[in-house]
Motif scaffolding. Structure first.
Motif, mmCIF file in Angstrom:
data_model
loop_
_atom_site.group_PDB
_atom_site.id
_atom_site.type_symbol
_atom_site.label_atom_id
_atom_site.label_comp_id
_atom_site.label_asym_id
_atom_site.label_seq_id
_atom_site.Cartn_x
_atom_site.Cartn_y
_atom_site.Cartn_z
ATOM 1 N N HIS A 1 0.835 -1.197 0.000
ATOM 2 C CA HIS A 1 0.000 0.000 0.000
ATOM 3 C C HIS A 1 0.875 1.255 0.000
ATOM 4 O O HIS A 1 1.822 1.370 0.775
ATOM 5 N N THR A 2 0.542 2.193 -0.872
ATOM 6 C CA THR A 2 1.269 3.455 -0.966
ATOM 7 C C THR A 2 0.295 4.613 -0.773
ATOM 8 O O THR A 2 -0.921 4.432 -0.808
ATOM 9 N N GLY A 3 0.836 5.807 -0.576
ATOM 10 C CA GLY A 3 0.002 6.957 -0.291
ATOM 11 C C GLY A 3 -0.373 7.779 -1.504
ATOM 12 O O GLY A 3 -1.102 8.758 -1.371
ATOM 13 N N ASP A 4 0.120 7.409 -2.697
ATOM 14 C CA ASP A 4 -0.208 8.195 -3.881
ATOM 15 C C ASP A 4 -1.482 7.673 -4.534
ATOM 16 O O ASP A 4 -2.022 6.635 -4.151
ATOM 17 N N PHE A 5 -1.953 8.410 -5.545
ATOM 18 C CA PHE A 5 -3.209 8.050 -6.200
ATOM 19 C C PHE A 5 -2.971 7.039 -7.320
ATOM 20 O O PHE A 5 -1.838 6.688 -7.636
ATOM 21 N N SER A 6 -4.069 6.600 -7.936
ATOM 22 C CA SER A 6 -4.008 5.470 -8.846
ATOM 23 C C SER A 6 -3.834 5.853 -10.315
ATOM 24 O O SER A 6 -3.186 5.135 -11.073
ATOM 25 N N PHE A 7 -4.440 6.974 -10.750
ATOM 26 C CA PHE A 7 -4.386 7.350 -12.168
ATOM 27 C C PHE A 7 -3.545 8.601 -12.355
ATOM 28 O O PHE A 7 -3.756 9.596 -11.661
ATOM 29 N N PRO A 8 -2.622 8.566 -13.337
ATOM 30 C CA PRO A 8 -2.177 7.411 -14.118
ATOM 31 C C PRO A 8 -1.099 6.628 -13.379
ATOM 32 O O PRO A 8 -0.495 7.134 -12.431
ATOM 33 N N SER A 9 -0.839 5.431 -13.834
ATOM 34 C CA SER A 9 0.220 4.623 -13.245
ATOM 35 C C SER A 9 1.582 5.145 -13.696
ATOM 36 O O SER A 9 1.849 5.276 -14.890
ATOM 37 N N ASP A 10 2.466 5.445 -12.722
ATOM 38 C CA ASP A 10 3.818 5.896 -13.071
ATOM 39 C C ASP A 10 4.573 4.826 -13.846
ATOM 40 O O ASP A 10 5.332 5.129 -14.774
ATOM 41 N N HIS A 11 4.388 3.569 -13.463
ATOM 42 C CA HIS A 11 5.063 2.481 -14.173
ATOM 43 C C HIS A 11 4.617 2.437 -15.631
ATOM 44 O O HIS A 11 5.423 2.208 -16.534
ATOM 45 N N ALA A 12 3.323 2.669 -15.860
ATOM 46 C CA ALA A 12 2.816 2.661 -17.229
ATOM 47 C C ALA A 12 3.316 3.865 -18.017
ATOM 48 O O ALA A 12 3.557 3.774 -19.225
ATOM 49 N N VAL A 13 3.453 5.012 -17.352
ATOM 50 C CA VAL A 13 4.020 6.191 -18.012
ATOM 51 C C VAL A 13 5.440 5.877 -18.494
ATOM 52 O O VAL A 13 5.808 6.194 -19.635
ATOM 53 N N VAL A 14 6.233 5.266 -17.628
ATOM 54 C CA VAL A 14 7.596 4.880 -18.009
ATOM 55 C C VAL A 14 7.564 3.914 -19.185
ATOM 56 O O VAL A 14 8.316 4.068 -20.162
ATOM 57 N N ALA A 15 6.681 2.916 -19.133
ATOM 58 C CA ALA A 15 6.601 1.937 -20.211
ATOM 59 C C ALA A 15 6.236 2.604 -21.534
ATOM 60 O O ALA A 15 6.863 2.346 -22.565
ATOM 61 N N GLY A 16 5.225 3.470 -21.524
ATOM 62 C CA GLY A 16 4.820 4.138 -22.753
ATOM 63 C C GLY A 16 5.915 5.016 -23.315
ATOM 64 O O GLY A 16 6.151 5.045 -24.535
ATOM 65 N N ALA A 17 6.626 5.729 -22.444
ATOM 66 C CA ALA A 17 7.697 6.612 -22.892
ATOM 67 C C ALA A 17 8.865 5.818 -23.471
ATOM 68 O O ALA A 17 9.422 6.178 -24.520
ATOM 69 N N VAL A 18 9.247 4.744 -22.804
ATOM 70 C CA VAL A 18 10.381 3.943 -23.277
ATOM 71 C C VAL A 18 10.050 3.266 -24.605
ATOM 72 O O VAL A 18 10.861 3.272 -25.542
ATOM 73 N N ILE A 19 8.867 2.695 -24.708
ATOM 74 C CA ILE A 19 8.480 2.021 -25.952
ATOM 75 C C ILE A 19 8.490 3.002 -27.116
ATOM 76 O O ILE A 19 9.091 2.747 -28.169
ATOM 77 N N ALA A 20 7.815 4.142 -26.949
ATOM 78 C CA ALA A 20 7.758 5.132 -28.020
ATOM 79 C C ALA A 20 9.141 5.678 -28.333
ATOM 80 O O ALA A 20 9.504 5.872 -29.508
ATOM 81 N N GLY A 21 9.941 5.950 -27.293
ATOM 82 C CA GLY A 21 11.268 6.512 -27.503
ATOM 83 C C GLY A 21 12.183 5.582 -28.280
ATOM 84 O O GLY A 21 12.910 6.013 -29.180
ATOM 85 N N ILE A 22 12.170 4.297 -27.967
ATOM 86 C CA ILE A 22 13.033 3.348 -28.674
ATOM 87 C C ILE A 22 12.547 3.138 -30.103
ATOM 88 O O ILE A 22 13.351 2.999 -31.037
ATOM 89 N N PHE A 23 11.237 3.153 -30.311
ATOM 90 C CA PHE A 23 10.705 2.987 -31.663
ATOM 91 C C PHE A 23 11.133 4.130 -32.582
ATOM 92 O O PHE A 23 11.115 3.991 -33.804
ATOM 93 N N LEU A 24 11.511 5.269 -32.021
ATOM 94 C CA LEU A 24 11.940 6.395 -32.840
ATOM 95 C C LEU A 24 13.160 6.066 -33.694
ATOM 96 O O LEU A 24 13.349 6.652 -34.760
ATOM 97 N N TYR A 25 13.991 5.149 -33.223
ATOM 98 C CA TYR A 25 15.243 4.894 -33.943
ATOM 99 C C TYR A 25 15.580 3.421 -34.123
ATOM 100 O O TYR A 25 16.493 3.093 -34.886
ATOM 101 N N ASN A 26 14.857 2.516 -33.465
ATOM 102 C CA ASN A 26 15.191 1.097 -33.585
ATOM 103 C C ASN A 26 13.909 0.276 -33.444
ATOM 104 O O ASN A 26 13.447 0.020 -32.334
ATOM 105 N N ARG A 27 13.349 -0.120 -34.573
ATOM 106 C CA ARG A 27 12.064 -0.816 -34.555
ATOM 107 C C ARG A 27 12.153 -2.172 -33.867
ATOM 108 O O ARG A 27 11.256 -2.550 -33.110
ATOM 109 N N HIS A 28 13.211 -2.903 -34.126
ATOM 110 C CA HIS A 28 13.325 -4.249 -33.536
ATOM 111 C C HIS A 28 13.459 -4.181 -32.015
ATOM 112 O O HIS A 28 12.798 -4.935 -31.294
#
Length: 269
Positions: A149-176
């Motif tokens: 249990h943590t004291g922060d709120f649920s939306f949005p998920s920080d872990h999901a923000v990191v995942a979305g940013a990393v996926i999009a960022g890597i796709f910018l230059y390396n599709r595989h």
């Protein structure tokens, strides 16, 4: 009389404090389903919940799957809490290392992927406080919760923000490598729901926010960042942005792939 007046003021103050504590305990009980659990001082108070509609239905479906897969609890908890983000971070480092051989555009995109991820997490914080959505363990006290249990709120998920940013960022230059990041990132999103830390809308929203910040930001910074990389390639810091020694009188290398926005790089001749 001064003594009696002082006692009366003290009793009135104590009654107000007792009333405030009772109100806090009642509100906490309504959120958590457990009686007389008072919120610690300074704890942010949620004013929305994902425990409704399809979001609740999908969460409970995943939660039921979690109940029937006890053997998966420990590895999924470890991955969704810690190792998923670590793996995505290592993919960012690997992407930068490989981009050094692809030219300034790829290196600029790789550097932005890391910086943009940090910025995306920062952008998500005011959204998190504005929405102030209660965590699943507060809204659905009977759900199986594996996450701490943590004291922060649920939306949005920080872990999901990191995942979305990393996926999009890597796709910018390396599709595989972007596809590899997408596999680990989507598993992280599922894991956050599996351990009861977030609702499906929390991870979907985080994924979208992270990707949007990185992609929009790249459109803004790609030209000056590429120019900076080209300049660094002519300095002692060249190993950070390019491989091999710079040929005497060689022109800056501008042939790099931008798989996500501009497709693969044209072959060199």
């Amino acid at each position: 009389r001064p003594a009696e007046l002082g006692r009366a003021i003290g009793q009135a103050r104590q009654q107000r404090e007792d009333s405030a504590m009772a109100l806090s305990a009642a509100f906490s009980a309504a959120l958590s389903g457990h009686p007389l659990i008072s919120l610690p001082p300074g704890t942010p108070v949620p004013h929305s919940s994902g425990a409704h509609g399809l979001d609740k239905t999908w969460f409970l479906d995943v939660n039921q799957f979690a109940r029937s897969t006890g053997w998966l609890h420990t590895p999924m908890l470890d991955y969704a809490s810690t190792y998923g983000v670590v793996i995505l971070g290592l993919l960012l480092v690997l992407g930068w290392w490989l981009a050094r051989g692809q030219g300034p555009r790829a290196v600029a995109a790789a550097l932005w992927a890391g910086a943009g991820t940090l910025i995306a997490v920062g952008v998500a914080q005011p959204i998190n406080h504005a929405v102030a959505e209660a965590r699943p363990w507060e809204s659905l006290p009977k759900a199986l919760i594996l996450a701490g249990h943590t004291g922060d709120f649920s939306f949005p998920s920080d872990h999901a923000v990191v995942a979305g940013a990393v996926i999009a960022g890597i796709f910018l230059y390396n599709r595989h490598l972007g596809i590899v990041a997408a596999v680990f990132g989507l598993l992280l999103l599922f894991g956050r729901v599996y351990i009861g830390a977030h609702y499906p809308q929390d991870v979907a929203g985080g994924l979208a926010i992270g990707a949007a910040v990185v992609l929009i930001g790249y459109l803004i910074v790609r030209i000056p960042l590429r120019m900076a990389v080209e300049w660094l390639a002519g300095t002692p810091l060249r190993p950070l942005v390019a491989t091999g020694p710079q040929a005497a009188g060689a022109a800056p290398d501008t042939h790099a792939s931008e798989a996500f926005l501009g497709g693969p790089a044209a072959p060199r001749r």
